[in-house]
Design a protein around this motif. Structure first.
Motif, PDB file in Angstrom:
ATOM      1  N   ARG A  91      -3.457   4.332   0.543  1.00  0.00           N
ATOM      2  CA  ARG A  91      -4.466   4.009  -0.567  1.00  0.00           C
ATOM      3  C   ARG A  91      -5.469   5.150  -0.811  1.00  0.00           C
ATOM      4  O   ARG A  91      -6.367   5.310  -1.595  1.00  0.00           O
TER       5      ARG A  91
ATOM      6  N   CYS B 124       0.895  -1.171   0.079  1.00  0.00           N
ATOM      7  CA  CYS B 124       0.096  -0.054  -0.022  1.00  0.00           C
ATOM      8  C   CYS B 124       0.677   1.375   0.016  1.00  0.00           C
ATOM      9  O   CYS B 124       0.177   2.303  -0.126  1.00  0.00           O
TER      10      CYS B 124
ATOM     11  N   ASP C  81      -5.307  -1.702  -7.425  1.00  0.00           N
ATOM     12  CA  ASP C  81      -5.671  -0.835  -8.458  1.00  0.00           C
ATOM     13  C   ASP C  81      -5.911  -1.667  -9.572  1.00  0.00           C
ATOM     14  O   ASP C  81      -6.899  -1.199 -10.692  1.00  0.00           O
TER      15      ASP C  81
END
Length: 313
Positions: free
Chosen positions: A216, A135, A244
């Motif tokens: 994120r 992340c 993603d």
């Protein structure tokens, strides 16, 4: 018959010597790649395989550990090399210690500040501490069936007092303070110690939620709804904003090239050390994990080092 035994012994001896030589002298450190490139559009690949720990890599027949020292060095080399425009972190890890994951994540942050693009490529499992690291990257690519998530912290201790009593064993402890033997397997954890342990877990959990939220771009309240320790498939993670895109390793390379503005076919190099002996052991482990990809998570849950341990989960 004797000659056959001698020949068999010689063959076994040569094989063992070959394995020992590979283990002792076959460790490349990635330096061979430096200064031998033919382009300025280079993508470096760093492997993070096995349980994440602080220190150096290690491997055995039953486990593999990704040491933060080695991975941090690779990230710093990528940051210092002007030819490397992007880095792909190839993750196959159930997680690991909080400190080891944080050390690697901090170097990922510094790599991005140095102007490099970083893409996480998730393999079978990229959970817990592996997700902490992912992340912090610019983008995350997962397979639809990747196991990820497991956002949370776990601390475990074992009470073997009843077993010791059945075996007629007694523990005598000399300590400098009331909490010096917290988590000892020879006695029950006190109520005050439970509060101390829980406060540590809660603090680590807050850190985990904060880093996912920042990395994120998700509100902390939304992260907490997902951060109850559950695991997600790659497709579920995409629906919840934890990754993603869906794709494999080569899709992650393409994304890294696009982010870095690399035109044409990029030059891809491995920044990870080459451990032939460890690689063989890792291959043996991957045979079982390919059948049961969640087994790495199970191993992370069952492994014990000391009377108590804390790790990301």
């Amino acid at each position: 018959m004797l000659k056959r035994k001698v020949v068999a012994g010689l063959i076994i001896g040569i094989a063992l010597l070959s394995i020992m030589a590979a283990a002792l002298y076959g460790k490349g450190d990635g330096k061979d790649y430096y200064g031998k490139r033919g382009s300025d559009g280079v993508i470096g690949v760093i492997q993070i395989n096995g349980t994440i720990v602080s220190g150096v890599d290690s491997s055995s027949l039953f486990s593999a550990a990704a040491g933060s020292d080695v991975i941090m060095e690779q990230l710093r080399r990528a940051a210092d090399d002007p030819a490397i425009k992007a880095v792909v972190l190839r993750l196959n890890t159930p997680g690991g210690t909080t400190g080891g994951s944080q050390e690697i994540a901090l170097e990922v942050d510094r790599l991005r500040k140095a102007g490099k693009k970083v893409v996480a490529s998730m393999g079978d499992v990229a959970a817990s501490g592996g997700y902490w690291i992912a992340c912090r990257c610019d983008k995350i690519v997962a397979n639809p069936g990747t196991i990820t998530g497991s956002i949370g912290v776990i601390m475990e201790t074992q009470n073997l007092q009843g077993l010791y009593e059945k075996l007629g064993m007694d523990s005598v402890v000399f300590k400098s303070g009331p909490h010096k033997d917290m988590g000892s397997s020879s006695r029950v954890v006190t109520e005050q110690e439970q509060q101390i342990f829980q406060s540590m877990v809660d603090d680590m959990y807050k850190q985990f939620v904060a880093t996912v939220s920042e990395g994120r771009g998700i509100d902390q309240a939304q992260v907490r709804e997902l951060a109850d320790g559950r695991i997600f498939t790659g497709s579920q993670a995409l629906d919840n904003g934890l990754v993603d895109d869906l794709g494999n390793y080569y899709d992650a390379l393409d994304m890294a090239a696009d982010l870095a503005g690399i035109k044409g076919e990029p030059e891809v190099i491995s920044l990870s050390p080459d451990y032939p002996w460890w690689g063989m052991l890792s291959g043996m482990q991957s045979e079982s994990s390919s059948i049961y990809p969640w087994a790495l998570l199970l191993f992370d849950k069952l492994q014990t080092g000391q009377a108590q341990s804390m790790r990301l989960k």
